[in-house]
Design an enzyme around this catalytic site. Sequence first.
Site, short mmCIF file in Angstrom:
data_model
loop_
_atom_site.label_atom_id
_atom_site.label_comp_id
_atom_site.label_asym_id
_atom_site.label_seq_id
_atom_site.Cartn_x
_atom_site.Cartn_y
_atom_site.Cartn_z
N TYR A 108 -16.68 5.88 8.57
CA TYR A 108 -15.26 6.26 8.59
C TYR A 108 -15.00 7.47 9.51
CZ TYR A 108 -10.44 6.03 7.44
OH TYR A 108 -9.08 5.89 7.57
N GLY A 166 0.80 -1.23 0.00
CA GLY A 166 0.00 0.00 0.00
C GLY A 166 0.83 1.28 0.00
N LYS A 192 -8.12 8.36 13.83
CA LYS A 192 -7.42 9.33 12.98
C LYS A 192 -7.39 10.72 13.63
CE LYS A 192 -6.26 6.55 9.64
NZ LYS A 192 -4.85 6.09 9.53
P1 NAD Z 1 -1.76 -1.81 3.95
O1 NAD Z 1 -2.56 -2.88 4.60
O2 NAD Z 1 -1.49 -1.92 2.49
O3 NAD Z 1 -0.32 -1.69 4.68
C1 NAD Z 1 -0.15 -1.85 6.05
C2 NAD Z 1 1.32 -2.00 6.39
O4 NAD Z 1 1.41 -2.13 7.83
C3 NAD Z 1 2.01 -3.25 5.81
O5 NAD Z 1 3.34 -2.93 5.46
C4 NAD Z 1 2.03 -4.23 7.00
O6 NAD Z 1 3.09 -5.19 6.97
C5 NAD Z 1 2.24 -3.24 8.14
N1 NAD Z 1 1.87 -3.77 9.45
C6 NAD Z 1 0.64 -4.15 9.89
N2 NAD Z 1 0.73 -4.55 11.19
C7 NAD Z 1 2.03 -4.41 11.56
C8 NAD Z 1 2.75 -4.64 12.75
N3 NAD Z 1 2.15 -5.08 13.87
N4 NAD Z 1 4.10 -4.43 12.74
C9 NAD Z 1 4.75 -3.99 11.63
N5 NAD Z 1 4.10 -3.72 10.48
C10 NAD Z 1 2.76 -3.93 10.45
O7 NAD Z 1 -2.47 -0.45 4.33
P2 NAD Z 1 -2.59 0.99 3.63
O8 NAD Z 1 -3.94 1.10 3.04
O9 NAD Z 1 -1.39 1.31 2.82
O10 NAD Z 1 -2.62 1.90 4.94
C11 NAD Z 1 -1.49 2.59 5.43
C12 NAD Z 1 -1.96 3.87 6.10
O11 NAD Z 1 -2.59 4.70 5.11
C13 NAD Z 1 -3.00 3.63 7.20
O12 NAD Z 1 -2.77 4.55 8.24
C14 NAD Z 1 -4.32 3.95 6.50
O13 NAD Z 1 -5.33 4.34 7.38
C15 NAD Z 1 -3.86 5.11 5.61
N6 NAD Z 1 -4.77 5.41 4.48
C16 NAD Z 1 -5.22 4.43 3.65
C17 NAD Z 1 -6.11 4.77 2.63
C18 NAD Z 1 -6.67 3.72 1.69
O14 NAD Z 1 -7.67 4.00 1.03
N7 NAD Z 1 -6.07 2.57 1.58
C19 NAD Z 1 -6.50 6.10 2.43
C20 NAD Z 1 -5.97 7.08 3.26
C21 NAD Z 1 -5.11 6.72 4.29
#
Ligand code: NAD
Length: 395
Positions: free
Chosen positions: A234, A51, A243
């Site tokens: 959300y 991500g 958040k």
């Molecule tokens: P994702 O699931 O693709 O990535 C999550 C990451 O966290 C991975 O690298 C995973 O290995 C790591 N992780 C999870 N638990 C862990 C732990 N205990 N120790 C170490 N690493 C750990 O998620 P994403 O969608 O890229 O989300 C990342 C951030 O972006 C979050 O804060 C999310 O809220 C925010 N975000 C996401 C979106 C969306 O639409 N996907 C939009 C805005 C903001």
Amino acid sequence: MIIKPKFRGFICTTSHPVGCAHSVQEQINYVKQQKPIQGPKKVLVIGASTGYGLASRIVATFGSGASTLGVFLEKPASNGNTATAGWYNTAAFETAATEAGYYAKSINGDAFSDQVKEKTIALIKEELGQVDLVVYSIAAPRRTHPVSGEMFTSVIKPIGDSFTSKTVDMNSNEIVDVTLEPASEQEIRSTVAVMGGEDWERWMHLLKEAGVLAPGATTISYSYIGPKITYPIYKEGTIGRAKDHLYATSKEINKQIQDINGKAFVAVNKALVTQASAAIPVVPLYLMLLARVMGKKGLDENCIEQMYRLLASRLYDTEKLPNGEHLIRIDDYEMQDDVQAEVSALWEKVCIGEIDIIPDLEKYREEFFKLFGFGFDDVDYEEDVREDVPIVSIK
Ligand code: NAD
């Protein structure tokens, strides 16, 4: 091993190493085609394997020439099971980065634990000296508190009242009603403990104490706001509460790193298909309609495009940085009035069954499959591939 996708609930339990490598290479290629960024040089990415975190790491490396240390929680292949997608992504990223002459090492473990923090600090001291950017991009279902040992589980629920909305049933491809019951006080508290800013603050505190933050270091974490239709689940729900805490924490971190001229930001990113967002009820339907509207307007962006724009034209373009406020809106295209007006109009129609959602659903599925390395035209999925791909530098 010949690897096919297998589903359980809203996750895929297999991943394809060649497909994941392909996806990483596509992201690298995109960044290499853009203008170089006068950005960070030594970067710690916490949540670096999928991500937004992975995309941040790729942009820092191939856009700004940075050395990167990635922390994540992924599984290698074992007993005939494939590794997780984040494992394969990282293996491919590290190979490409190292071949291109960039430092890239990784720590696989629980980022919420103090052991992983200590290990990371030791590695920075030994090999990088200091870091000038810390990206905090964790999305996790649970967290064990490093001091109290209490285990918190995050939930995606509304607060106060129950919430009924349309959603897509991924099994039947139908639009159905879903009712989500409100969270208890304990569930709200737990979600804030997992997805709020406490762990980010602990990381920054320990990094600073250890003297591994460079003067003027920046730290950034990611948030989401979204439109009114998803507010109950959300922005005004448990995850939104977390958040809010994350943003409040960024202000605290700002104060704590002021003496080294450091800065903490929260970037509000665009909604995108990732492993984390697929787990949120209602949001996938919004994502499908959003992709339709933004695609038509030529405004759609994926993770790598968002993270390139964030680093190139916001975080490292001081003229565009918000003054005083430490919130960066990189969801600006998604939240444009014309985009939201069209999405809302489609949302009403989908509710009364006037539009055909199947093509959008197919596109969503394709995106979802790609997170696990499936569905790339250039990859031969009948080929027997090695599933036990190593990450050379893993600690
Ligand atoms: P994702 O699931 O693709 O990535 C999550 C990451 O966290 C991975 O690298 C995973 O290995 C790591 N992780 C999870 N638990 C862990 C732990 N205990 N120790 C170490 N690493 C750990 O998620 P994403 O969608 O890229 O989300 C990342 C951030 O972006 C979050 O804060 C999310 O809220 C925010 N975000 C996401 C979106 C969306 O639409 N996907 C939009 C805005 C903001």
